[in-house]
Design a protein around this motif. Structure first.
Motif, PDB file in Angstrom:
ATOM      1  N   LYS A 100      12.732 -15.123 -23.502  1.00  9.92           N
ATOM      2  CA  LYS A 100      11.610 -15.964 -23.902  1.00  9.92           C
ATOM      3  C   LYS A 100      11.596 -16.285 -25.395  1.00  9.92           C
ATOM      4  N   THR A 101      12.121 -15.379 -26.228  1.00  7.12           N
ATOM      5  CA  THR A 101      11.989 -15.551 -27.672  1.00  7.12           C
ATOM      6  C   THR A 101      13.328 -15.352 -28.381  1.00  7.12           C
ATOM      7  N   ASP A 102      13.400 -15.909 -29.596  1.00 11.01           N
ATOM      8  CA  ASP A 102      14.577 -15.679 -30.433  1.00 11.01           C
ATOM      9  C   ASP A 102      14.697 -14.203 -30.805  1.00 11.01           C
ATOM     10  N   GLU A 103      13.579 -13.527 -30.949  1.00 15.47           N
ATOM     11  CA  GLU A 103      13.598 -12.095 -31.252  1.00 15.47           C
ATOM     12  C   GLU A 103      14.366 -11.319 -30.179  1.00 15.47           C
ATOM     13  N   MET A 104      14.188 -11.676 -28.920  1.00 15.21           N
ATOM     14  CA  MET A 104      14.913 -10.978 -27.851  1.00 15.21           C
ATOM     15  C   MET A 104      16.416 -11.237 -27.958  1.00 15.21           C
ATOM     16  N   ILE A 105      16.791 -12.444 -28.352  1.00 17.62           N
ATOM     17  CA  ILE A 105      18.209 -12.724 -28.554  1.00 17.62           C
ATOM     18  C   ILE A 105      18.745 -11.803 -29.648  1.00 17.62           C
ATOM     19  N   SER A 106      18.007 -11.659 -30.728  1.00 14.50           N
ATOM     20  CA  SER A 106      18.417 -10.771 -31.824  1.00 14.50           C
ATOM     21  C   SER A 106      18.514  -9.321 -31.358  1.00 14.50           C
ATOM     22  N   ARG A 107      17.564  -8.874 -30.553  1.00 11.81           N
ATOM     23  CA  ARG A 107      17.583  -7.486 -30.070  1.00 11.81           C
ATOM     24  C   ARG A 107      18.760  -7.220 -29.139  1.00 11.81           C
ATOM     25  N   TYR A 108      19.158  -8.216 -28.370  1.00 19.17           N
ATOM     26  CA  TYR A 108      20.264  -8.041 -27.427  1.00 19.17           C
ATOM     27  C   TYR A 108      21.632  -8.229 -28.074  1.00 19.17           C
ATOM     28  N   THR A 109      21.681  -8.841 -29.261  1.00 18.37           N
ATOM     29  CA  THR A 109      22.952  -9.077 -29.924  1.00 18.37           C
ATOM     30  C   THR A 109      23.444  -7.766 -30.518  1.00 18.37           C
ATOM     31  N   ARG A 110      24.614  -7.340 -30.101  1.00 15.12           N
ATOM     32  CA  ARG A 110      25.161  -6.053 -30.530  1.00 15.12           C
ATOM     33  C   ARG A 110      26.359  -6.282 -31.441  1.00 15.12           C
ATOM     34  N   ILE A 111      26.048  -6.445 -32.693  1.00 11.08           N
ATOM     35  CA  ILE A 111      27.098  -6.632 -33.697  1.00 11.08           C
ATOM     36  C   ILE A 111      26.966  -5.482 -34.686  1.00 11.08           C
ATOM     37  N   SER A 112      27.650  -4.394 -34.403  1.00 11.02           N
ATOM     38  CA  SER A 112      27.498  -3.191 -35.222  1.00 11.02           C
ATOM     39  C   SER A 112      28.637  -2.994 -36.225  1.00 11.02           C
ATOM     40  N   ASP A 113      29.692  -3.765 -36.124  1.00 10.63           N
ATOM     41  CA  ASP A 113      30.822  -3.620 -37.038  1.00 10.63           C
ATOM     42  C   ASP A 113      30.552  -4.447 -38.290  1.00 10.63           C
ATOM     43  N   VAL A 114      29.987  -3.804 -39.325  1.00 11.98           N
ATOM     44  CA  VAL A 114      29.595  -4.542 -40.522  1.00 11.98           C
ATOM     45  C   VAL A 114      30.787  -5.027 -41.336  1.00 11.98           C
ATOM     46  N   VAL A 115      31.956  -4.468 -41.106  1.00 11.85           N
ATOM     47  CA  VAL A 115      33.149  -4.954 -41.800  1.00 11.85           C
ATOM     48  C   VAL A 115      33.578  -6.297 -41.210  1.00 11.85           C
ATOM     49  N   ALA A 116      33.578  -6.411 -39.898  1.00 11.30           N
ATOM     50  CA  ALA A 116      34.015  -7.636 -39.234  1.00 11.30           C
ATOM     51  C   ALA A 116      32.933  -8.709 -39.222  1.00 11.30           C
TER      52      ALA A 116
END
Length: 68
Positions: free
Chosen positions: A43-59
């Motif tokens: 429903k919201t852009d916030e949910m897209i952000s919560r589901y996005t799993r980008i944990s490799d801060v180098v890449a």
């Protein structure tokens, strides 16, 4: 659905992890939040952000995309 995912991919996967993976890959490939929400019914852009799993801060970091 969850049982089928675990049966075919293994116990470490779930229907939820497939959804989060789809959203992450879509974001990394430049899809708009609108297109992603249309597909996933978030429903919201916030949910897209919560589901996005980008944990490799180098890449995945803002400085790299700026050529720094």
């Amino acid at each position: 659905m969850n049982r089928l995912v675990k049966q075919h991919l293994g116990e470490e996967y779930s229907a939820h992890s497939l959804r989060a993976s789809f959203i992450t890959v879509a974001v990394l490939n430049g899809q708009s939040n609108g297109f992603i929400k249309n597909q996933t019914k978030q429903k919201t852009d916030e949910m897209i952000s919560r589901y996005t799993r980008i944990s490799d801060v180098v890449a995945y970091n803002a400085a790299q995309s700026l050529g720094l």
